[in-house]
Design a protein around this motif. Structure first.
Motif, short mmCIF file in Angstrom:
data_model
loop_
_atom_site.label_atom_id
_atom_site.label_comp_id
_atom_site.label_asym_id
_atom_site.label_seq_id
_atom_site.Cartn_x
_atom_site.Cartn_y
_atom_site.Cartn_z
N ASN A 25 2.47 2.38 -6.12
CA ASN A 25 1.71 3.50 -5.40
C ASN A 25 2.08 4.61 -5.35
O ASN A 25 1.73 5.66 -5.93
CB ASN A 25 0.98 2.90 -4.30
CG ASN A 25 -0.22 1.92 -4.52
OD1 ASN A 25 -0.85 2.01 -5.59
ND2 ASN A 25 -0.74 1.38 -3.48
N ARG A 26 3.45 5.04 -4.93
CA ARG A 26 4.01 5.99 -4.64
C ARG A 26 4.45 6.48 -6.16
O ARG A 26 3.98 7.77 -6.27
CB ARG A 26 5.32 5.95 -3.97
CG ARG A 26 5.15 6.44 -2.53
CD ARG A 26 6.49 6.60 -1.82
NE ARG A 26 6.13 5.47 -0.87
CZ ARG A 26 7.47 5.14 -0.47
NH1 ARG A 26 8.65 5.53 -0.75
NH2 ARG A 26 7.49 3.88 0.57
N TYR A 60 0.86 -1.13 -0.03
CA TYR A 60 -0.03 0.18 0.12
C TYR A 60 0.97 1.32 0.09
O TYR A 60 0.61 2.24 -0.78
CB TYR A 60 -0.83 0.19 1.30
CG TYR A 60 -1.86 1.08 1.30
CD1 TYR A 60 -3.21 0.75 0.04
CD2 TYR A 60 -1.82 2.31 1.88
CE1 TYR A 60 -3.94 2.04 0.19
CE2 TYR A 60 -2.87 3.06 1.96
CZ TYR A 60 -3.97 2.89 0.85
OH TYR A 60 -4.90 3.90 0.98
N ASN A 61 2.06 1.18 0.76
CA ASN A 61 2.93 2.34 0.93
C ASN A 61 3.86 2.04 0.09
O ASN A 61 5.13 2.72 0.11
CB ASN A 61 3.38 2.67 2.23
CG ASN A 61 2.12 3.22 2.94
OD1 ASN A 61 1.51 4.08 2.27
ND2 ASN A 61 2.00 2.87 4.21
N ARG A 96 -5.24 -0.38 -3.01
CA ARG A 96 -4.98 -1.82 -2.39
C ARG A 96 -4.45 -2.65 -3.49
O ARG A 96 -5.85 -3.23 -4.01
CB ARG A 96 -5.95 -2.14 -1.38
CG ARG A 96 -5.65 -2.90 -0.30
CD ARG A 96 -6.48 -2.98 0.90
NE ARG A 96 -6.45 -1.93 1.58
CZ ARG A 96 -5.50 -1.60 2.33
NH1 ARG A 96 -4.28 -2.29 2.78
NH2 ARG A 96 -5.46 -0.52 3.27
N ARG A 104 -5.23 8.64 -5.12
CA ARG A 104 -4.68 7.99 -3.98
C ARG A 104 -4.34 6.67 -4.20
O ARG A 104 -4.55 6.05 -5.16
CB ARG A 104 -5.81 7.99 -2.97
CG ARG A 104 -6.83 7.11 -3.50
CD ARG A 104 -8.11 7.21 -2.36
NE ARG A 104 -8.88 8.56 -2.47
CZ ARG A 104 -9.53 9.12 -1.66
NH1 ARG A 104 -9.93 8.45 -0.65
NH2 ARG A 104 -10.16 10.29 -2.10
N PRO A 105 -3.50 6.05 -3.27
CA PRO A 105 -2.88 4.54 -3.30
C PRO A 105 -4.05 3.48 -3.51
O PRO A 105 -5.19 3.95 -3.11
CB PRO A 105 -2.10 4.46 -2.29
CG PRO A 105 -2.09 5.64 -1.69
CD PRO A 105 -3.10 6.69 -2.05
#
Ligand SMILES: Nc1ncnc2c1ncn2[C@@H]1O[C@H](COP(=O)(O)OP(=O)(O)OP(=O)(O)O)[C@@H](O)[C@H]1O
Ligand SMILES: [Mg+2]
Lengths: 293, 355
Positions: A141-142, A136-137, A155, A152-153
């Motif tokens: 995603n970034r 997720y982080n 899942r 937004r990221p």
């Protein structure tokens, strides 16, 4: 056998044959037979094993059909494995065509090397790498949010993660049979079709795909079987909503402590996969002889 | 319908290698035109430039007067017959023939009708449902022709289509091809390294060597009046007597050779003192009381003629084919005889630049 004993001399040949036979019996046939035996017996406490209740029956095989949740996961596994197979095919087809018919031999060799190198790393590690990438982080995603492609990221773990992980894991099993099959296609056939006015799409549909069909079938069968029987990828990159049938089998064995049901589930998976493949081959008019050729 | 093809200063380079070197040609509509040359001289490369599989490095290809630059192979009015035919093995004969029509969106029944028509044209009626693998070499050959003709090309390109056949079938297919060309009126551009094939079938022939055109002309023209030493040596059998020009005018030249002074037509504008080669066909050498002195090394009696391989002064090889008119001279091996030729039936040319 006669050839072997002529070449090696009687005793050594006999020894070689015996070694292979022992290996096959001890390490392949016996464990499987044992599992079949397990799958046909009820799960009993140790004191009652061998007792009057320990009789062979198909009861374990019936359990799956009465458990709606397991049945759902089973069909989801078949469906998702088919999807993995199709996506892998779509990803690998252009690569294989490029390798077999477009690239210069030296470039093709380099590309094959680049494809193979990641597979020197073991599957668990590769899957962990995806686990990190898809976190997720995590980096994916970034990058996507950083570039403003996504607000937004996301899942990724779950169906998307499993798909990505599996397609990546099985690329080689698809690319190589495809490339092999395409390499034997005469380049002039492609030119001839083009000369007669065929578009690129039609050349593939009418010339390349029919020629490569045995390779496509081989790659699809391998990918499908590997996907359906995969454990590492779904358990690492999946989520509770994307449970794989192998995870249930695992649970019967190691959490439920019910080897008998686990064995029955495992054989059901194997059998139904074979049936599914047979039906698919019928549908696409591929025969076993095609695959073996 | 047929169209002409024009090559205007066409060159094709692969890296630093020039496969086709500044070729200019006009191929007329409805003509049977052959490119004749040894292996590797750039014949296939030229055909691929005309068919659109590759674009020339420089120069223009025009078909029916239209510039073909940027027009892909699938959009040109040409059809090609490949050296290995390239029939589609997974399709039936009829499907093969109708492939180009399928591409053009014709209905199944219409395709079948056209395929049957073409099978009649190539004299193979009723084999539409057979598999390609079941056909003989000659049948495959004709199916490949039918498949190419199905798309009604204005120019048909043939890349050594007969080279895989045995001699007898090859000779039969020569007449067949020529007949199909006459019947359809399509421009045929034919590639071969077999001079017999080029001479017997073509209206005109281009002799090629190392990416260049050496000579273009009717078969007889090339045979009788070769313009370069390469053309003289490559088309038909010939004797070559090298020497130095003794004297020359616009018509004839006299060459000093090891065999003595020889007179021949001066087709290349030779002038005194230049190196030159006198070319004489073996059948133009006749027994005579004076002329070149030849020692007989081998002779083969062929019935209507006798073939003599001998040696002139200083071991210069001489080949002669002497017609058997009933008065053959004594030609025992080891004996000496004199041969002569009419100066108008020999040509003097500059030697080939590279041996
Ligand atoms: N794609 C290519 N890349 C590099 N060189 C090429 C290529 N195609 C052809 N050549 C070279 O160009 C030259 C002419 O080739 P081409 O195939 O036109 O000969 P050809 O006259 O058809 O000979 P053959 O009678 O043997 O078929 C050859 O030396 C060949 O090696
Ligand atoms: Mg060639």
């Amino acid at each position: 056998m006669a050839e072997l004993s002529r070449r090696l001399g009687g005793p050594i040949a006999a020894l070689a044959v015996a070694a292979v036979a022992i290996w096959l019996v001890l390490l392949v046939a016996l464990p499987d037979l044992l599992m079949i035996d397990y799958s046909l017996r009820p799960n009993l406490p140790p004191s009652e094993i061998g007792g009057p209740q320990d009789v062979h029956s198909l009861a374990n095989y019936a359990v799956l059909w009465s458990n709606k949740i397991h049945l759902g996961i089973f069909f989801r596994t078949i469906w998702a494995s088919s999807l993995v197979t199709v996506i892998t095919l779509v990803v690998c087809y252009p690569v294989a065509f490029y390798l077999a018919k477009v690239a210069k031999p030296s470039n093709a060799a380099l590309l094959v090397l680049l494809l193979i190198i990641p597979f020197w790393i073991n599957e668990i590690l590769r899957t962990f790498a995806w686990y990190i990438v898809l976190a997720y982080n995590g980096p994916l995603n970034r990058v996507l949010t950083g570039l403003g492609i996504m607000a937004r990221p996301i899942r990724w773990y779950g169906t998307a993660g499993v798909m990505v992980g599996m397609v990546y894991a099985y690329i080689l099993f698809m690319v190589f049979p495809l490339t092999n099959a395409m390499e034997s296609l005469d380049r002039n056939q492609i030119d001839a079709a083009r000369d007669l006015g065929a578009s690129r799409w039609r050349i593939h549909r009418r010339i390349v795909i029919p020629h490569a069909k045995p390779g496509i079938a081989t790659g699809c069968v391998m990918t499908f079987m590997l996907a359906a029987g995969s454990y590492a990828v779904p358990s690492l990159l999946g989520s509770p909503s994307s449970r794989w049938f192998t995870e249930i089998i695992y649970n019967w064995f190691f959490e439920g402590g019910n080897w008998n049901l686990g064995a029955a589930y495992a054989f059901l998976l194997l059998l139904l996969c074979i049936v599914f493949i047979a039906v698919m081959m019928r549908l696409f008019r591929v025969s076993l002889a095609d695959i073996a050729r | 319908m047929s169209q002409g093809v024009t090559l205007d200063r066409v060159s094709m380079r692969f890296g630093s290698f020039t496969a086709v070197d500044d070729v200019s040609l006009d191929i007329r509509p409805g003509e049977f035109f052959s490119f004749l040359g040894p292996s590797g001289c750039g014949k296939t490369t030229i055909l691929r430039l005309i068919s659109g599989f590759s674009e020339p490095t420089s120069g223009q290809v025009l078909i029916g007067g239209k510039d073909m630059r940027g027009v892909g192979a699938n959009k040109r009015p040409t059809a090609m017959i490949f050296q290995n035919l390239a029939l589609f093995p997974l399709m039936s004969v009829a499907e093969n023939i109708a492939f180009g029509l399928e591409v053009r969106g014709l209905s199944r029944t219409e395709r079948r009708r056209k395929a049957d028509e073409l099978l009649d044209l190539i004299a193979l009626p009723g084999i539409g449902d057979r598999a390609v693998a079941e056909l003989s070499g000659g049948q495959r050959q004709r199916v490949a022709i039918a498949r190419a003709l199905a798309v009604e090309p204005t120019v048909l390109l043939l890349d050594e289509p007969l080279s895989a056949l045995d001699l007898k079938l090859r000779q039969h297919m020569r007449t067949e091809l020529r007949a199909i060309q006459k019947r359809t009126g399509v421009t045929f551009i034919y590639i071969t390294h077999d001079q017999g094939e080029a001479l017997t079938m073509s209206d005109r022939v281009a002799v090629m060597s190392q990416g260049r055109i050496e000579q273009v002309g009717a078969p007889q023209e090339i045979y009788e009046s070769p313009e370069t030493a390469f053309a003289a040596g490559f088309v038909g059998e010939t004797n070559a007597f090298p020497g130095i020009v003794h004297a020359a005018d616009s018509e004839m030249a006299v060459i000093d050779t090891k065999l003595g002074q020889l007179r021949a037509r001066n087709c290349a504008g030779l002038s005194g003192g230049e190196a030159a080669v006198v070319f004489v066909r073996p059948e133009r050498l006749l027994p005579a009381d004076d002329g070149i002195l030849v020692r007989v090394r081998e002779k083969t009696f062929e019935g209507s003629f006798i073939r003599v391989v001998g040696e002139g002064q200083d071991g210069v090889p001489v080949v002669a084919q002497i017609t058997n008119a009933g008065d053959l001279p004594d030609l025992r091996i080891g004996s000496e005889t004199r041969l002569r030729f009419h100066p108008r039936q020999a040509v003097a040319l500059r030697p080939a630049p590279h041996g």
